[in-house]
Design a protein around this motif. Sequence first.
Motif, PDB file in Angstrom:
ATOM      1  N   UNK A   1       0.857  -1.191   0.000  1.00 46.67           N
ATOM      2  CA  UNK A   1       0.000   0.000   0.000  1.00 46.67           C
ATOM      3  C   UNK A   1       0.890   1.236   0.000  1.00 46.67           C
ATOM      4  N   UNK A   2       0.450   2.252  -0.710  1.00 39.53           N
ATOM      5  CA  UNK A   2       1.241   3.469  -0.717  1.00 39.53           C
ATOM      6  C   UNK A   2       0.663   4.489   0.264  1.00 39.53           C
ATOM      7  N   UNK A   3       1.532   5.416   0.649  1.00 40.03           N
ATOM      8  CA  UNK A   3       1.130   6.450   1.618  1.00 40.03           C
ATOM      9  C   UNK A   3      -0.140   7.146   1.163  1.00 40.03           C
ATOM     10  N   UNK A   4      -1.079   7.271   2.065  1.00 39.66           N
ATOM     11  CA  UNK A   4      -2.338   7.945   1.750  1.00 39.66           C
ATOM     12  C   UNK A   4      -3.433   7.014   1.275  1.00 39.66           C
ATOM     13  N   UNK A   5      -3.065   5.783   0.938  1.00 40.73           N
ATOM     14  CA  UNK A   5      -4.059   4.844   0.424  1.00 40.73           C
ATOM     15  C   UNK A   5      -4.994   4.378   1.541  1.00 40.73           C
ATOM     16  N   UNK A   6      -6.238   4.117   1.162  1.00 45.54           N
ATOM     17  CA  UNK A   6      -7.205   3.569   2.108  1.00 45.54           C
ATOM     18  C   UNK A   6      -7.206   2.047   1.975  1.00 45.54           C
ATOM     19  N   UNK A   7      -7.009   1.360   3.095  1.00 44.83           N
ATOM     20  CA  UNK A   7      -7.022  -0.113   3.050  1.00 44.83           C
ATOM     21  C   UNK A   7      -8.452  -0.613   3.138  1.00 44.83           C
ATOM     22  N   UNK A   8      -9.211  -0.046   4.058  1.00 43.57           N
ATOM     23  CA  UNK A   8     -10.643  -0.350   4.110  1.00 43.57           C
ATOM     24  C   UNK A   8     -11.368   0.801   4.784  1.00 43.57           C
ATOM     25  N   UNK A   9     -12.673   0.833   4.598  1.00 42.79           N
ATOM     26  CA  UNK A   9     -13.472   1.900   5.216  1.00 42.79           C
ATOM     27  C   UNK A   9     -14.576   1.298   6.079  1.00 42.79           C
ATOM     28  N   UNK A  10     -14.987   2.095   7.038  1.00 48.10           N
ATOM     29  CA  UNK A  10     -16.018   1.677   7.990  1.00 48.10           C
ATOM     30  C   UNK A  10     -17.269   1.205   7.247  1.00 48.10           C
ATOM     31  N   UNK A  11     -17.806   0.072   7.684  1.00 49.75           N
ATOM     32  CA  UNK A  11     -19.061  -0.418   7.134  1.00 49.75           C
ATOM     33  C   UNK A  11     -18.912  -1.367   5.964  1.00 49.75           C
ATOM     34  N   UNK A  12     -17.697  -1.458   5.404  1.00 45.29           N
ATOM     35  CA  UNK A  12     -17.507  -2.377   4.266  1.00 45.29           C
ATOM     36  C   UNK A  12     -17.184  -3.779   4.779  1.00 45.29           C
ATOM     37  N   UNK A  13     -17.238  -4.745   3.869  1.00 49.61           N
ATOM     38  CA  UNK A  13     -17.033  -6.150   4.260  1.00 49.61           C
ATOM     39  C   UNK A  13     -15.645  -6.365   4.860  1.00 49.61           C
ATOM     40  N   UNK A  14     -15.624  -6.979   6.023  1.00 51.44           N
ATOM     41  CA  UNK A  14     -14.351  -7.301   6.683  1.00 51.44           C
ATOM     42  C   UNK A  14     -13.938  -8.699   6.210  1.00 51.44           C
ATOM     43  N   UNK A  15     -12.998  -8.724   5.295  1.00 55.47           N
ATOM     44  CA  UNK A  15     -12.692  -9.992   4.625  1.00 55.47           C
ATOM     45  C   UNK A  15     -11.592 -10.783   5.322  1.00 55.47           C
ATOM     46  N   UNK A  16     -10.799 -10.138   6.151  1.00 51.91           N
ATOM     47  CA  UNK A  16      -9.733 -10.878   6.827  1.00 51.91           C
ATOM     48  C   UNK A  16      -8.715  -9.941   7.435  1.00 51.91           C
ATOM     49  N   UNK A  17      -7.876 -10.466   8.325  1.00 50.59           N
ATOM     50  CA  UNK A  17      -6.895  -9.613   8.997  1.00 50.59           C
ATOM     51  C   UNK A  17      -5.670  -9.365   8.131  1.00 50.59           C
ATOM     52  N   UNK A  18      -4.955  -8.319   8.479  1.00 48.29           N
ATOM     53  CA  UNK A  18      -3.675  -8.035   7.807  1.00 48.29           C
ATOM     54  C   UNK A  18      -2.566  -8.037   8.850  1.00 48.29           C
ATOM     55  N   UNK A  19      -1.468  -8.621   8.507  1.00 49.42           N
ATOM     56  CA  UNK A  19      -0.268  -8.545   9.345  1.00 49.42           C
ATOM     57  C   UNK A  19       0.668  -7.539   8.689  1.00 49.42           C
TER      58      UNK A  19
END
Lengths: 269, 153
Positions: free
Chosen positions: B34-52
Amino acid sequence: MHPIPCRVRSVVRELEDTFTLDIEPPENDWGFAPGQFTMLYAFGVGEVPISISGDPNDPSRLVQTIRAVGPVTDALTAVSPGDTIGVRGPFGSSWPTKAVEGGDLLIITGGIGLAPLRPAILEVLANRDRYDNVTLLYGARSPGELLFADELQEWRGRFDLDVLITVDHGDRVWRGPVGVVTSLISRASFDPESTAAFVCGPEIMMRFTIQELQRKGITDDRLFASMERNMKCGIGLCGHCQFGRYFVCKEGPILSCAQMSGAFWTREV
Amino acid sequence: MSEVFDLIVDHPFFAGMTRDQIKVVSETGTVVSYHEGQTIFTEGTDAVGPLLILSGDVALEMQTPGHGPQVILTLHSGDFLGWSWLYPPYRWTYDAHVHSNAEAIRFDGPGLKEASEVDPALGYELMKRFTEMLVNRMQSIRIQLLDVYSTPR
């Protein structure tokens, strides 16, 4: 032991309620060890214990950082250059900067707890080659409430000191860590077997920090905290500051976890 | 073994798990950048899995009317991001924004849950670790709520 009248040279406003006084020391050869405190007397109001925040290698200056939290500290922070206040001290034990030479050093602090640790940091930096990794972890309420912000910036620029700062509440411009100071511990580089830690801040913060350091494998005889209790005499006579089997004003304020043992985890002690 | 296995086998989160268990977990992971400023996920969207998070900094933010995004926690190299994938309704509770270029392993939440159903011992090991992480985060937030650095008057 009477307060000695001392002239205030300058007053610097650090934060909204926190001021640093540069005071003419009571004597020419006045000296102190990092972590010690004085009893400062606002004439006609009262006396309070205040940690020394100045450079232990500069005996010509008595520097104390005070947060206004009550009538006496309100009076002490309202002084102007040229005013006179009473000074007794220095009192108490000190950060064992010499005893922990040769290993890694973690300095962990929160809020105004940076003030009592500043002399130890300056002492360590003045003898930097005697330590391995030195890391300062500092937690503050918000980006606008970082104590000694300019100096922190200067320390962050050094290659021989790792400085990590976190805040409990970020703002629009803060790009650093947000979270409690204990969350920074896992980001510090240290060998638990040869690491000592100096911890100073609100007691709740110190409790969680020490628990985390113990989990990391640092032994109690190498964990040091600056304790705070209600002090009156400052010389171990009145008993107001009793903490377990110690008087914080005399055997403290710097105590190792091995000294404190159960007292640190016992309510109302 | 796979790249993901090599990246996680010595991670403290997986300490105490068998190599076979870690292999099963690694098979649900993909390395992502992911690059600086990018959104990984937003509130209310599908939670598909954790990130390490392997490197970089990620901020968890909450949108507050009139005040914009409020950063409530930042996560860094070695931290796990996200637990909403574990419990219904499987939707993210916060926004996650990248503060500095980040690399992470994105695990497939349904895949992890399926593997845990097949092998309850693996599921128990994972739940112990995610629960400990949840408890630690909750403790931290409680201390933040105490506002210990405020002026005592």
